[in-house]
Design an enzyme around this catalytic site. Structure first.
Site, PDB file in Angstrom:
ATOM      1  N   SER A 141       0.850  -1.189   0.000  1.00  0.00           N
ATOM      2  CA  SER A 141       0.000   0.000   0.000  1.00  0.00           C
ATOM      3  C   SER A 141       0.880   1.231   0.000  1.00  0.00           C
ATOM      4  O   SER A 141       1.980   1.217   0.563  1.00  0.00           O
ATOM      5  CB  SER A 141      -0.902   0.012   1.239  1.00  0.00           C
ATOM      6  N   TYR A 154      -0.903  -0.037  10.305  1.00  0.00           N
ATOM      7  CA  TYR A 154      -1.100  -0.615   8.971  1.00  0.00           C
ATOM      8  C   TYR A 154       0.011  -0.171   8.025  1.00  0.00           C
ATOM      9  O   TYR A 154       0.608  -0.996   7.307  1.00  0.00           O
ATOM     10  CB  TYR A 154      -2.458  -0.167   8.446  1.00  0.00           C
ATOM     11  N   LYS A 158       2.784  -2.547   6.198  1.00  0.00           N
ATOM     12  CA  LYS A 158       2.961  -2.596   4.744  1.00  0.00           C
ATOM     13  C   LYS A 158       4.388  -2.235   4.347  1.00  0.00           C
ATOM     14  O   LYS A 158       4.936  -2.806   3.390  1.00  0.00           O
ATOM     15  CB  LYS A 158       1.961  -1.661   4.065  1.00  0.00           C
TER      16      LYS A 158
END
Length: 258
Positions: A141, A154, A158
């Site tokens: 991402s 998050y 990633k």
């Protein structure tokens, strides 16, 4: 002559492949001719289909290593091989760091970094015994490439996933190629939760240089390429699929002051 990608005879697993980006990846692989197995904790309301073909679904909790090993053993037993693993499962709720406990943030890291590692290790045990090896694709991402307030754990996971893929690419060469596909904003059935109604989605899309959010099929097409022999010399790479990225905020600020 036209350049085509034919994955007929290959077997691909797409984690979290029942909706959104994962379903788009599964559909693209089906259209390219691959046998596709999707997995998630719960079965989808309807199967993923494309080009008159249907992806198989098997339930598994990717956070349970023993269950993951059993899942890949079953794929090998039922299909005879495993050529492609797409580590797509993941996600996070919006939560500022100060509003969540360390345990909640650790769960985000577990789902988005540890679970793909678990799946990749199990898939490698199958792929390394095949003369043709295989390909592992991490779905990263842009959150892992820039500050991500509201999704910090998050983004960190990633970023770690991208680095993990680069190390795997070195350790598992030459039989298994490992790459990361790095999407930007993607329009899915859950887009309204992030961007509002259709007008909001369109407004957000206009901030992207190419003028729109990605469709799941855009991500799927890139996965098909990385899974194919057309990418036979690509390993340890990060492929940005973000429509040109984000327009720097200072450009708009400078314009507003003139």
């Amino acid at each position: 002559m036209p350049v085509t990608i034919d994955l007929s005879g290959s077997v691909a697993v797409v984690t979290g492949g029942t909706r959104g980006v994962g379903a788009g990846i599964a559909r693209a692989l089906l259209e390219a001719g691959a046998e596709v197995v999707t997995c998630a904790r719960r079965a989808p309301d309807k199967p993923v289909e494309a080009a008159g073909r249907t992806a198989r679904f098997l339930p598994v909790d990717l956070r349970a290593p023993a269950a993951v090993a059993d899942f890949f053993d079953r794929v090998r037993g039922d299909h005879g091989r495993l050529d492609v693993l797409v580590n797509n499962a993941g996600g996070t709720p919006f939560r500022m760091l100060g509003d969540g406990t360390a345990e909640l943030q650790a769960r985000v890291v577990e789902l988005n970094l540890v679970a793909p590692l678990t799946a990749s290790l199990a898939a490698y045990e199958v792929m390394r015994r095949q003369p043709t090896g295989g390909a592992v694709i991490m779905i990263g991402s842009v959150s892992g490439t820039r500050p991500s307030p509201g999704s910090a754990a998050y983004g960190a996971a990633k970023a770690g996933l991208d680095n993990l893929a680069r190390s795997m690419a070195v350790e598992w060469a030459p039989l298994v190629r490992v790459n990361t596909l790095v999407p930007g904003m993607v329009r899915t059935e859950l887009s309204h939760l992030h961007y509002g109604d259709d007008a909001g989605v369109a407004a957000v899309g206009r901030t992207v240089p190419l003028g729109r959010l990605a469709e799941p099929s855009d991500i799927g097409d890139a996965c098909v390429f990385l899974a194919s022999d057309r990418a036979a010399y690509i390993s340890g790479a990060s492929l940005l699929v973000h429509g040109g990225g984000e327009r720097p905020a200072f450009l708009d600020a400078a314009t507003a002051n003139h």
